[in-house]
Design a protein around this motif. Structure first.
Motif, PDB file in Angstrom:
ATOM      1  N   GLY A   1      -7.900 127.455  19.613  1.00  0.00           N
ATOM      2  CA  GLY A   1      -6.636 127.633  20.325  1.00  0.00           C
ATOM      3  C   GLY A   1      -5.512 126.834  19.696  1.00  0.00           C
ATOM      4  O   GLY A   1      -5.725 125.877  18.954  1.00  0.00           O
ATOM      5  N   GLY A   2      -4.284 127.242  20.020  1.00  0.00           N
ATOM      6  CA  GLY A   2      -3.124 126.523  19.543  1.00  0.00           C
ATOM      7  C   GLY A   2      -2.951 125.212  20.277  1.00  0.00           C
ATOM      8  O   GLY A   2      -3.731 124.860  21.170  1.00  0.00           O
ATOM      9  N   PRO A   3      -1.904 124.448  19.942  1.00  0.00           N
ATOM     10  CA  PRO A   3      -1.705 123.121  20.530  1.00  0.00           C
ATOM     11  C   PRO A   3      -1.588 123.110  22.053  1.00  0.00           C
ATOM     12  O   PRO A   3      -1.810 122.076  22.670  1.00  0.00           O
TER      13      PRO A   3
ATOM     14  N   LEU B   1      -0.423 129.933  21.340  1.00  0.00           N
ATOM     15  CA  LEU B   1       0.101 129.104  22.418  1.00  0.00           C
ATOM     16  C   LEU B   1       0.532 127.737  21.888  1.00  0.00           C
ATOM     17  O   LEU B   1      -0.250 127.017  21.276  1.00  0.00           O
ATOM     18  N   ASP B   2       1.762 127.371  22.162  1.00  0.00           N
ATOM     19  CA  ASP B   2       2.291 126.103  21.663  1.00  0.00           C
ATOM     20  C   ASP B   2       3.170 125.474  22.732  1.00  0.00           C
ATOM     21  O   ASP B   2       3.610 126.146  23.682  1.00  0.00           O
ATOM     22  N   VAL B   3       3.431 124.183  22.571  1.00  0.00           N
ATOM     23  CA  VAL B   3       4.259 123.462  23.532  1.00  0.00           C
ATOM     24  C   VAL B   3       5.725 123.645  23.170  1.00  0.00           C
ATOM     25  O   VAL B   3       6.082 123.865  22.011  1.00  0.00           O
ATOM     26  N   GLU B   4       6.575 123.535  24.167  1.00  0.00           N
ATOM     27  CA  GLU B   4       8.008 123.673  23.996  1.00  0.00           C
ATOM     28  C   GLU B   4       8.614 122.301  23.718  1.00  0.00           C
ATOM     29  O   GLU B   4       8.460 121.375  24.515  1.00  0.00           O
ATOM     30  N   LEU B   5       9.290 122.163  22.576  1.00  0.00           N
ATOM     31  CA  LEU B   5       9.912 120.893  22.210  1.00  0.00           C
ATOM     32  C   LEU B   5      11.438 120.977  22.202  1.00  0.00           C
ATOM     33  O   LEU B   5      12.110 119.957  22.332  1.00  0.00           O
ATOM     34  N   ALA B   6      11.969 122.157  22.030  1.00  0.00           N
ATOM     35  CA  ALA B   6      13.421 122.313  21.971  1.00  0.00           C
ATOM     36  C   ALA B   6      14.016 122.211  23.372  1.00  0.00           C
ATOM     37  O   ALA B   6      13.327 122.433  24.379  1.00  0.00           O
ATOM     38  N   PRO B   7      15.307 121.875  23.471  1.00  0.00           N
ATOM     39  CA  PRO B   7      15.957 121.848  24.784  1.00  0.00           C
ATOM     40  C   PRO B   7      15.855 123.216  25.463  1.00  0.00           C
ATOM     41  O   PRO B   7      15.920 124.252  24.799  1.00  0.00           O
ATOM     42  N   PRO B   8      15.697 123.236  26.779  1.00  0.00           N
ATOM     43  CA  PRO B   8      15.529 124.510  27.482  1.00  0.00           C
ATOM     44  C   PRO B   8      16.851 125.211  27.751  1.00  0.00           C
ATOM     45  O   PRO B   8      17.930 124.613  27.667  1.00  0.00           O
ATOM     46  N   VAL B   9      16.749 126.493  28.101  1.00  0.00           N
ATOM     47  CA  VAL B   9      17.896 127.242  28.603  1.00  0.00           C
ATOM     48  C   VAL B   9      18.094 126.848  30.066  1.00  0.00           C
ATOM     49  O   VAL B   9      17.148 126.794  30.849  1.00  0.00           O
ATOM     50  N   ARG B  10      19.341 126.562  30.428  1.00  0.00           N
ATOM     51  CA  ARG B  10      19.670 126.186  31.799  1.00  0.00           C
ATOM     52  C   ARG B  10      20.996 126.815  32.209  1.00  0.00           C
ATOM     53  O   ARG B  10      21.734 127.345  31.378  1.00  0.00           O
TER      54      ARG B  10
END
Length: 783
Positions: A25-27, A210-219
């Protein structure tokens, strides 16, 4: 000519990655252990734009304590625990190349879980995975089935998605990012539940994605209360927010039970004050039939006081909203514009004595804001695509305005994910199925694909982080290798024989957008764009050599440095003859000077010819898409600063300030985006031409980077254009830099703030060079 004889991009890179299910699996795969991808059992898939959002529900019993929700989707999801929306992110899991990368979000929901029975609800719409996107409005770009997967960690055990969940169409009866969202509030609580089914899409078996989100999110980042609401003789009401933005509106007055309110979003009003969408029309390339312009939301009221309509499964580019279906008059307080974008931290500011330049800087910034919804888009209306050419033009400017490191790093992953096996970089990233197919391809354009080299290098210079080069290095090399192969093996269809001598380094084949949108110029996809493409091949080869140096790859440093030298010499041999370019244009001189393509001894001659071409155009630019951002710096560096200011301050077409004269609140795609008689064309929110504000930071205010990561910076205002004072601030990696200068008679004074660990080199007229360490200093010169 037979396009099949041209170099072809080859198969999509994904073809080599179809079966990766045997891999680990991915991270982020462990975050969803035990969970199953589930979907609603659609008997038939509704037409694109008519597909509802589906809701998935389960109940569970637990105790109070730490609770964490992990979730992602093929589509756009929202999560609710006990009726309360989870988090403040929008449009999750975001726009990625789903066939390779899917991001998983994690939320602390401890405060939403209580003792006893609880409910977990997920709402899922097409989003980028299955919805329309791009100029061609192509649906199903990554697949034909939406699906969602989640795992909720609770004090008494995990709650995971599975076939024991219930599923139903929601009150969102249609949701598409481009077409809009339709909601029938009367359907709330009347769902027809069926068991969810496990998704058997091949992609769902591949958890390496599947990977974790590191960039700033959309808000939701800003709100714009309506400035006015006007009723037309037709009965339609026009809402004006006063600014062109990206997002949606929040409507708080839904009317009595059964009231149907239709909201059409656009950028411009016609002569009668009605909303026009004509300039946003797109057509099918093959049939030439028009696509619907979309951007239409609709809500049916259930007559419950306090109900609010906020369509979170779509976005629009708009200043105006046309409201139909209402007999009652809406008040400005009933409608609020909501800006929806990646929540980036602002890092740069500028103002000066010329109010027009200060104002243009702000509308350029607002244009950038409107086009940073998860990826850097070309416009928020008819395309909304992450065009590689647009961002390679603008990344230098963007880095003055906001912290774009992680945002860009994530987008570069999409560039790598979409890169073809041949090394071709797609014009758009992520792109999905758009552009895929046999025969002639529009992919692999010089200046667009070169984003693979230019963007990571610019990020490295700005932030001093070599990992961005490490992560992008293979993509950079493969792009340059492909372009060099095209030059070596092929010639333009109008030329006879195989490439020989220096011709083996002239890239003149394949499809190129060229110097797109040159004023007064047309576009011919079969024309010879060798002078443009070869220049970019030289430039990107040199950047790969630089990156190899940083990464300690000495063999590549030498190989790509030599390639850059040979391509540069070929460009000179082919196009620089007798003190003139054989294919003359402002753009080609600008590019040759900026990329170091002219022999050193000939640079002054080339710059003089560029200045002459600008003068012959009445001090107007005639550069196109790729070269406009470089024109003023090149003129100023060559000693033609006064002319650079004259071009900058023109307030007629083609020029920047004409946009202010005609009421623009964002930068146009065309120089005549709104003509003198008020007719709009193309996008009215296109950030590329706004890249001129880099000149405001670097030359008007005089603040320029000298070393990687801003460890050293230059303060060198270029006085001109009647500007009597200017100031700029920048949040550099080391801390805040501030520059402020003003004229007092013939004396130029400047205050400079240097953060700890950095050094400023100050070069004021009549004062020579001064080095400053940390602190705030005042220096003087004379003009």
């Amino acid at each position: 000519p037979d396009p099949s004889a041209w170099p072809q991009p080859g198969p999509y890179r994904r073809a080599a990655r179809d079966d990766r299910s045997h891999l680990a699996g991915g991270p982020a795969a462990h975050l969803l252990d035990g969970a199953t991808w589930i979907r609603y059992p659609e008997a038939t898939v509704p037409p694109a734009g008519e597909r509802p959002a589906y809701v998935f529900v389960t109940t569970f019993t637990t105790e109070p304590g730490q609770a964490t929700l992990h979730v992602t989707a093929h589509g756009v999801y929202e999560a609710f625990v006990n009726g309360v929306r989870v988090g403040d992110r929008e449009l999750t899991p975001g726009f990625t190349a789903y066939h390779t990368t899917v991001l998983v979000q994690s939320y602390d929901v401890s405060g939403l879980v209580h003792a006893g029975e609880n409910e977990l609800r997920l709402v899922l719409s097409d989003g980028w995975f299955r919805g329309r996107h791009g100029y061609g409005r192509v649906p199903d770009g990554f697949g034909t089935e939406t699906a969602v997967i989640a795992r909720l960690e609770t004090p008494t055990g995990d709650v995971v998605t599975g076939t024991d969940w219930r599923a139903a169409p929601s009150d969102i009866v249609a949701a598409d990012l481009m077409d809009g969202q339709r909601t029938d509030k009367r359907l709330l609580g009347r769902e027809e539940w069926v068991p969810a089914v496990a998704s058997d899409d091949l992609l769902t078996t591949d958890r390496t994605r599947l990977d974790v989100e590191l960039a700033p999110p959309v808000r939701r980042t800003r709100e714009y209360p309506a400035v006015s609401v006007t009723r037309l003789p037709s009965g339609r009401q026009i809402v004006d927010l006063g600014v062109n933005t990206n997002g949606w509106v929040r409507l708080t007055n839904l009317g009595p039970d059964g009231t149907t309110t239709t909201l059409t979003h656009g950028e411009h009003l016609d002569a009668d004050g009605d909303l026009t969408m004509d300039h946003l029309a797109a057509t099918d390339f093959v049939t030439q039939t028009p696509h619907p312009t979309g951007q239409v939301d609709q809500v049916v009221s259930r007559g419950v006081p306090g109900d609010v309509f906020e369509p979170r499964h779509t976005t629009h580019g708009f200043r105006y909203v046309a409201v139909d279906g209402r007999d009652d008059d809406l008040a400005p307080g009933d409608v609020t514009g909501v800006e929806v974008r990646t929540d980036l931290r602002r890092t740069g500011w500028f103002e000066c004595s010329n109010a027009d330049l200060t104002r243009f800087h702000e509308i350029a910034y607002d244009t950038w804001r409107a086009n940073t919804c998860d990826v850097p888009t070309d416009c928020p209306t008819r395309e909304r695509s992450g065009f590689t050419g647009d961002y390679q033009i603008y990344v230098h400017t963007a880095a003055y305005l906001e912290d774009v490191l992680e945002f860009s790093r994530r987008w570069l992953r999409g560039v790598a994910d979409e890169q073809l096996e041949s090394g071709v970089v797609t014009n758009i990233a992520p792109v999905g199925g758009v552009g895929e197919g046999p025969g002639f391809s529009f992919e692999g354009s010089a200046g667009w694909g070169d984003a693979a080299a230019i963007v990571p290098w610019e990020l490295y210079l700005t932030y001093g982080d070599p990992t961005v080069l490490e992560q992008s290095y293979a993509t950079m090399k493969r792009w340059v290798d492909w372009a060099a192969w095209c030059a070596r093996e092929h010639r333009h269809w109008t030329k006879d024989g195989a490439p020989e001598g220096h011709q083996r380094f002239i890239w003149d084949t394949g499809f190129h957008w060229g110097e797109w949108l040159e004023p007064g110029g047309g576009f011919n996809p079969l024309q010879d764009n060798g002078i443009v493409a070869t220049a970019y091949l030289a430039h990107s080869s040199r950047l790969v050599s630089y990156a190899a140096t940083v990464l300690g790859r000495i063999g590549d440093r030498e190989a790509y440095g030599e390639l850059a030298r040979l391509v540069t010499e070929a460009w000179r041999a082919e196009y620089w003859q007798g003190g003139r370019l054989t294919v003359e244009s402002q753009a080609s001189y600008v590019r040759g000077l900026r990329f170091g393509l002219f022999p050193e001894a000939d640079r002054a001659v080339a710059a003089a010819r560029l200045s002459q071409l600008v003068s012959e155009a009445g001090d107007h630019l005639s550069t196109g898409f790729l070269a406009t951002s470089m024109l003023l710096p090149v003129l100023a560096d060559a000693g033609y600063a006064d002319q650079a200011y004259r071009v900058l301050l023109r307030d007629d077409e083609p020029g920047w300030l004409v946009m202010l004269r005609r009421g623009a609140t964002t930068v146009w795609e065309n120089w005549d985006g709104v003509s003198a008689d008020g007719v709009a064309s193309a996008s009215l929110s296109h950030y590329s031409k706004g890249s001129v504000i880099t000149f405001l930071h670097e030359y008007v205010a005089g603040l320029r980077r000298l070393d990687v990561g801003w460890k050293r910076f230059l303060v060198k205002p270029v006085v001109g254009g009647g500007v009597t004072w200017a100031k700029a601030a920048y949040e550099a990696p080391a801390g805040r830099i501030e520059v402020s200068w003003w004229l007092d008679g013939g004396v130029l004074e400047a205050d400079v703030t240097v953060p700890p660990g950095a050094t400023a080199v100050v070069d004021l007229p009549g004062a020579g060079l001064t080095e400053l360490s940390a602190g705030t200093h005042r220096v003087r010169g004379r003009v």
